[in-house]
Design a protein around this motif. Structure first.
Motif, PDB file in Angstrom:
ATOM      1  N   VAL A 172      10.647   4.248   1.294  1.00  0.00           N
ATOM      2  CA  VAL A 172       9.837   5.148   0.462  1.00  0.00           C
ATOM      3  C   VAL A 172       9.090   6.182   1.281  1.00  0.00           C
ATOM      4  O   VAL A 172       8.554   7.140   0.734  1.00  0.00           O
ATOM      5  N   GLY A 173       9.071   6.018   2.600  1.00  0.00           N
ATOM      6  CA  GLY A 173       8.379   6.974   3.462  1.00  0.00           C
ATOM      7  C   GLY A 173       9.128   8.270   3.659  1.00  0.00           C
ATOM      8  O   GLY A 173       8.540   9.277   4.041  1.00  0.00           O
ATOM      9  N   ASN A 174      10.416   8.276   3.402  1.00  0.00           N
ATOM     10  CA  ASN A 174      11.226   9.480   3.526  1.00  0.00           C
ATOM     11  C   ASN A 174      11.528  10.015   2.138  1.00  0.00           C
ATOM     12  O   ASN A 174      12.186   9.352   1.350  1.00  0.00           O
ATOM     13  N   VAL A 175      11.051  11.230   1.864  1.00  0.00           N
ATOM     14  CA  VAL A 175      11.251  11.834   0.556  1.00  0.00           C
ATOM     15  C   VAL A 175      11.981  13.155   0.742  1.00  0.00           C
ATOM     16  O   VAL A 175      11.586  13.971   1.577  1.00  0.00           O
ATOM     17  N   TYR A 217       7.221   3.932  -8.046  1.00  0.00           N
ATOM     18  CA  TYR A 217       6.157   3.416  -8.904  1.00  0.00           C
ATOM     19  C   TYR A 217       4.942   3.026  -8.080  1.00  0.00           C
ATOM     20  O   TYR A 217       5.064   2.452  -7.008  1.00  0.00           O
ATOM     21  N   GLU A 218       3.759   3.318  -8.642  1.00  0.00           N
ATOM     22  CA  GLU A 218       2.491   2.877  -8.067  1.00  0.00           C
ATOM     23  C   GLU A 218       1.634   2.310  -9.182  1.00  0.00           C
ATOM     24  O   GLU A 218       1.659   2.805 -10.306  1.00  0.00           O
ATOM     25  N   ILE A 219       0.847   1.302  -8.853  1.00  0.00           N
ATOM     26  CA  ILE A 219      -0.060   0.715  -9.832  1.00  0.00           C
ATOM     27  C   ILE A 219      -1.270   1.641  -9.995  1.00  0.00           C
ATOM     28  O   ILE A 219      -1.729   2.252  -9.040  1.00  0.00           O
ATOM     29  N   THR A 220      -1.770   1.754 -11.225  1.00  0.00           N
ATOM     30  CA  THR A 220      -2.970   2.552 -11.498  1.00  0.00           C
ATOM     31  C   THR A 220      -4.191   1.633 -11.502  1.00  0.00           C
ATOM     32  O   THR A 220      -4.061   0.406 -11.449  1.00  0.00           O
ATOM     33  N   LYS A 221      -5.358   2.227 -11.587  1.00  0.00           N
ATOM     34  CA  LYS A 221      -6.601   1.450 -11.686  1.00  0.00           C
ATOM     35  C   LYS A 221      -6.552   0.535 -12.914  1.00  0.00           C
ATOM     36  O   LYS A 221      -6.938  -0.635 -12.846  1.00  0.00           O
ATOM     37  N   GLU A 222      -6.043   1.068 -14.029  1.00  0.00           N
ATOM     38  CA  GLU A 222      -5.918   0.262 -15.253  1.00  0.00           C
ATOM     39  C   GLU A 222      -4.950  -0.905 -15.037  1.00  0.00           C
ATOM     40  O   GLU A 222      -5.161  -2.004 -15.544  1.00  0.00           O
ATOM     41  N   ASN A 268       0.830  -1.205   0.000  1.00  0.00           N
ATOM     42  CA  ASN A 268       0.000   0.000   0.000  1.00  0.00           C
ATOM     43  C   ASN A 268       0.867   1.257   0.000  1.00  0.00           C
ATOM     44  O   ASN A 268       0.503   2.271   0.558  1.00  0.00           O
ATOM     45  N   PHE A 269       2.017   1.159  -0.630  1.00  0.00           N
ATOM     46  CA  PHE A 269       2.936   2.283  -0.762  1.00  0.00           C
ATOM     47  C   PHE A 269       3.688   2.099  -2.076  1.00  0.00           C
ATOM     48  O   PHE A 269       3.744   0.997  -2.613  1.00  0.00           O
ATOM     49  N   ARG A 320       6.155  10.154   4.841  1.00  0.00           N
ATOM     50  CA  ARG A 320       4.851   9.636   4.457  1.00  0.00           C
ATOM     51  C   ARG A 320       4.623   8.285   5.113  1.00  0.00           C
ATOM     52  O   ARG A 320       5.546   7.512   5.312  1.00  0.00           O
ATOM     53  N   GLU A 321       3.371   8.040   5.401  1.00  0.00           N
ATOM     54  CA  GLU A 321       2.956   6.712   5.856  1.00  0.00           C
ATOM     55  C   GLU A 321       1.824   6.301   4.935  1.00  0.00           C
ATOM     56  O   GLU A 321       0.746   6.882   4.978  1.00  0.00           O
ATOM     57  N   GLY A 322       2.104   5.318   4.082  1.00  0.00           N
ATOM     58  CA  GLY A 322       1.138   4.960   3.050  1.00  0.00           C
ATOM     59  C   GLY A 322       0.958   6.144   2.120  1.00  0.00           C
ATOM     60  O   GLY A 322       1.914   6.681   1.593  1.00  0.00           O
TER      61      GLY A 322
END
Length: 173
Positions: A108-111, A68-73, A21-22, A129-131
């Motif tokens: 990935v939580g630290n940007v 990278y994050e997955i999209t709805k598609e 979920n991240f 960030r968290e999630g």
């Protein structure tokens, strides 16, 4: 099993992105594929590029990382074709994510990133960030690129104590 390896690599990336979920970084995905000898670095980059171009994943890039994050598609595609990934490969991915999820989420939580502002100084942008939620976000103006790069490189090591300090100061009377 799929006859086209590139299709399999794309589905594997979609599967891994769906299971967390991240966002995952390029380095994190690369680590899995190279560690398990599924694909070469360049083949993986080609697969990620094609997924992005087709709108199945969303990317966010900073000076030192791509996430990278997955999209709805992408989710729809995975739901339709995901059964073509062999159970052994799914098991490898699940095991890798189980063993590395906490570390990967923290990474990935630290940007931290920077950009040149209109008045010729640099703005350093730092987040925890968290999630999908932002816990803290700082934008600091500095006079030169070297300071901006230094602050970005130190953010990861000090973000938790900075966050704790700010919370303590804001909560105390």
């Amino acid at each position: 099993m799929l006859s086209e390896p590139m299709t399999l690599y794309k589905l594997m990336n979609l599967y891994m992105l769906k299971q967390v979920n991240f966002p995952l970084t390029n380095a994190q995905l690369t680590d899995f594929f190279l560690q398990h000898e599924y694909a070469s670095y360049f083949t993986l980059q080609q697969a990620l590029n094609e997924l992005q171009e087709s709108g199945l994943i969303h990317t966010e890039s900073t000076h030192n990382s791509t996430r990278y994050e997955i999209t709805k598609e992408g989710e729809d595609t995975l739901n339709f074709f995901g059964k073509n990934i062999s159970p052994a490969i799914v098991e490898d991915m699940d095991q890798y994510l189980k063993e590395n999820r906490f570390r990967m989420r923290n990474e990935v939580g630290n940007v931290a990133d920077y950009y040149k502002s209109t008045n010729q100084d640099y703005v350093v942008h730092c987040e925890v960030r968290e999630g999908k939620s932002t816990l803290i976000e700082l934008n600091l103006s500095v006079p030169d690129k070297e300071q901006a790069e230094l602050m970005c490189s130190h953010w990861k090591a000090h973000s938790q104590e900075i966050y704790a300090f700010v919370m303590k100061q804001l909560m105390s009377s």
